[in-house]
Design a protein around this motif. Sequence first.
Motif, mmCIF file in Angstrom:
data_model
loop_
_atom_site.group_PDB
_atom_site.id
_atom_site.type_symbol
_atom_site.label_atom_id
_atom_site.label_comp_id
_atom_site.label_asym_id
_atom_site.label_seq_id
_atom_site.Cartn_x
_atom_site.Cartn_y
_atom_site.Cartn_z
ATOM 1 N N UNK A 48 25.504 40.093 -53.403
ATOM 2 C CA UNK A 48 24.119 40.285 -53.345
ATOM 3 C C UNK A 48 23.547 39.839 -54.586
ATOM 4 N N UNK A 49 22.033 39.696 -54.139
ATOM 5 C CA UNK A 49 21.091 39.333 -55.286
ATOM 6 C C UNK A 49 21.492 38.102 -55.975
ATOM 7 N N UNK A 50 21.483 38.019 -57.291
ATOM 8 C CA UNK A 50 21.955 36.991 -58.066
ATOM 9 C C UNK A 50 23.161 36.570 -58.367
ATOM 10 N N UNK A 51 24.132 37.310 -57.496
ATOM 11 C CA UNK A 51 25.572 37.074 -57.706
ATOM 12 C C UNK A 51 25.911 35.979 -56.763
ATOM 13 N N UNK A 52 26.880 35.150 -56.957
ATOM 14 C CA UNK A 52 27.279 34.244 -55.853
ATOM 15 C C UNK A 52 28.100 34.765 -54.482
ATOM 16 N N UNK A 53 27.827 34.143 -53.385
ATOM 17 C CA UNK A 53 28.627 34.692 -52.443
ATOM 18 C C UNK A 53 30.078 34.459 -52.689
ATOM 19 N N UNK A 54 30.889 35.479 -52.292
ATOM 20 C CA UNK A 54 32.182 35.795 -52.514
ATOM 21 C C UNK A 54 32.961 35.298 -51.201
ATOM 22 N N UNK A 55 33.853 34.131 -51.253
ATOM 23 C CA UNK A 55 34.390 33.648 -50.204
ATOM 24 C C UNK A 55 35.436 34.488 -49.222
ATOM 25 N N UNK A 56 35.965 35.332 -50.105
ATOM 26 C CA UNK A 56 36.825 36.342 -49.418
ATOM 27 C C UNK A 56 36.047 37.507 -48.719
ATOM 28 N N UNK A 57 35.010 37.895 -49.176
ATOM 29 C CA UNK A 57 34.246 39.012 -48.607
ATOM 30 C C UNK A 57 33.532 38.153 -47.263
ATOM 31 N N UNK A 58 33.184 37.122 -47.645
ATOM 32 C CA UNK A 58 32.376 36.257 -46.418
ATOM 33 C C UNK A 58 33.355 36.068 -45.081
ATOM 34 N N UNK A 59 34.680 35.746 -45.675
ATOM 35 C CA UNK A 59 35.749 35.744 -44.530
ATOM 36 C C UNK A 59 35.958 36.798 -43.521
ATOM 37 N N UNK A 60 35.987 38.123 -44.581
ATOM 38 C CA UNK A 60 36.225 39.209 -43.882
ATOM 39 C C UNK A 60 34.895 39.711 -42.930
ATOM 40 N N UNK A 61 33.860 39.369 -43.535
ATOM 41 C CA UNK A 61 32.516 39.895 -42.989
ATOM 42 C C UNK A 61 32.385 38.961 -41.444
ATOM 43 N N UNK A 62 32.842 37.614 -41.593
ATOM 44 C CA UNK A 62 32.675 36.755 -40.564
ATOM 45 C C UNK A 62 33.890 37.379 -39.482
ATOM 46 N N UNK A 63 34.926 37.690 -39.912
ATOM 47 C CA UNK A 63 36.133 38.219 -39.220
ATOM 48 C C UNK A 63 35.433 39.703 -38.366
ATOM 49 N N UNK A 64 34.994 40.593 -39.200
ATOM 50 C CA UNK A 64 34.428 41.463 -38.506
ATOM 51 C C UNK A 64 33.527 41.393 -37.582
ATOM 52 N N UNK A 65 32.464 40.554 -37.640
ATOM 53 C CA UNK A 65 31.475 40.233 -36.693
ATOM 54 C C UNK A 65 31.908 39.933 -35.667
#
Lengths: 243, 243
Positions: B77-94
């Motif tokens: 979030x915000x000024x932090x880079x996207x996190x590949x692991x969290x992104x993967x889980x978010x995509x999976x969850x979607x």
Amino acid sequence: MRFTSETSSDGVTQQLFILDQIPGVLWTPEGATGTHPLVLMGHGGGQHKLAPDIVAGAYRFVVECGFAVAAVDVPGHGDRPTDPEYDRIATENAARIDAGEEVAPLVASFQALVARQTVPEWRRVLDALQQLEHVGTGPVGYWGVCLGCGLGVPFVAAEPRVRAAVLGLGGALASAEPAARITVPVEFLLQWDDERVPRSAGLALYDAFASTEKTLHANPGKHAETPAFELDSTLRFFARHLA
Amino acid sequence: MRFTSETSSDGVTQQLFILDQIPGVLWTPEGATGTHPLVLMGHGGGQHKLAPDIVAGAYRFVVECGFAVAAVDVPGHGDRPTDPEYDRIATENAARIDAGEEVAPLVASFQALVARQTVPEWRRVLDALQQLEHVGTGPVGYWGVCLGCGLGVPFVAAEPRVRAAVLGLGGALASAEPAARITVPVEFLLQWDDERVPRSAGLALYDAFASTEKTLHANPGKHAETPAFELDSTLRFFARHLA
């Protein structure tokens, strides 16, 4: 409206009155003249117009908000004579509860019966209070929990002069129908571990109000254990809506 | 802790900082020296440390209570880079939600995963903030709703320096277990018609807190429609417990 006593302390004038055989009390800022917001307070079951929680709330409304405050005795309470008809029903109900009947429906129908008397009584008291020079026709609020909620909900529903109400410690069975006709802002108090009003009945009563502004304040503890800071919140609620 | 910017307006000094690659913001009364109560604020999902509700709350805590206030960006979030692991889980969850799976358990397990990172991060930020001369080791409060509740409940449960918390718009599935370890005063916000958190889940989370002082404030309306007067109440809650 006949005044029978007037005393003052801490900047608050307390006047006892009788109107149509209804004993009541009016608190105003000492030396007050002219129109003031007015809060009507309904006492709890087995209590009366000068019960400690009524007096404590009234003093704070007067001192901190500059409001006028009034309370009257419910039939069969305080300085009023016992009512043979209510007594007969109460005795009958006690026997039915002893015989295993559910308490809540009996209480609900009893409160509905008493409200048929108190709603017009309280409206007449309000008429008379608003004719006093040091009260006048300012905004009106209502405060009542427990029996003061059971009788207060039908009163607030019937009385368009009431602009905001603090209610609580009551359930849907007694009050959901008139609650659905209330549209003014409501602050509703619920005790999470209330031994007299089931949690679900309290939540259902909050749900029943038709008001677009209604706030539920729930706290842990039994029926009589509402935390002291809720009175602070009540003051701010009335200050926001009546001042 | 490295400060990267300092600006002042309306009597409030805003300092952006970075600690261990965590971007954060600290608000203090302009010209403040010495120890102050500190409120940590956790932003909502998809938001960041300078989101409007965070900034609005922070300014009022500083101006009206004289507190220090801090917020940091949650990973991804915000000024932090996207996190590949969290992104993967978010995509999976979607994909799983599209396939008909229930949303709440997926959100709950995802928040629990993120909290395993944010709880130690926030504790390190608190360590560093308390070493600042104009913050010091005063009483600490936590404010967070929505994702700020989901991540805040395990933080408050883990962090003994937090003395009072305002939480809300979260459910029991994500947070009941850590909530049962929280014993400090809690003010809990619930939206009665929340389209994202079922009413029963919010009530169950309130029920789960072990705190002897915990107040539920429920209001009508959807997830994002908490009325403005609740921020007034939040200020008074923190003033009571931290000042």
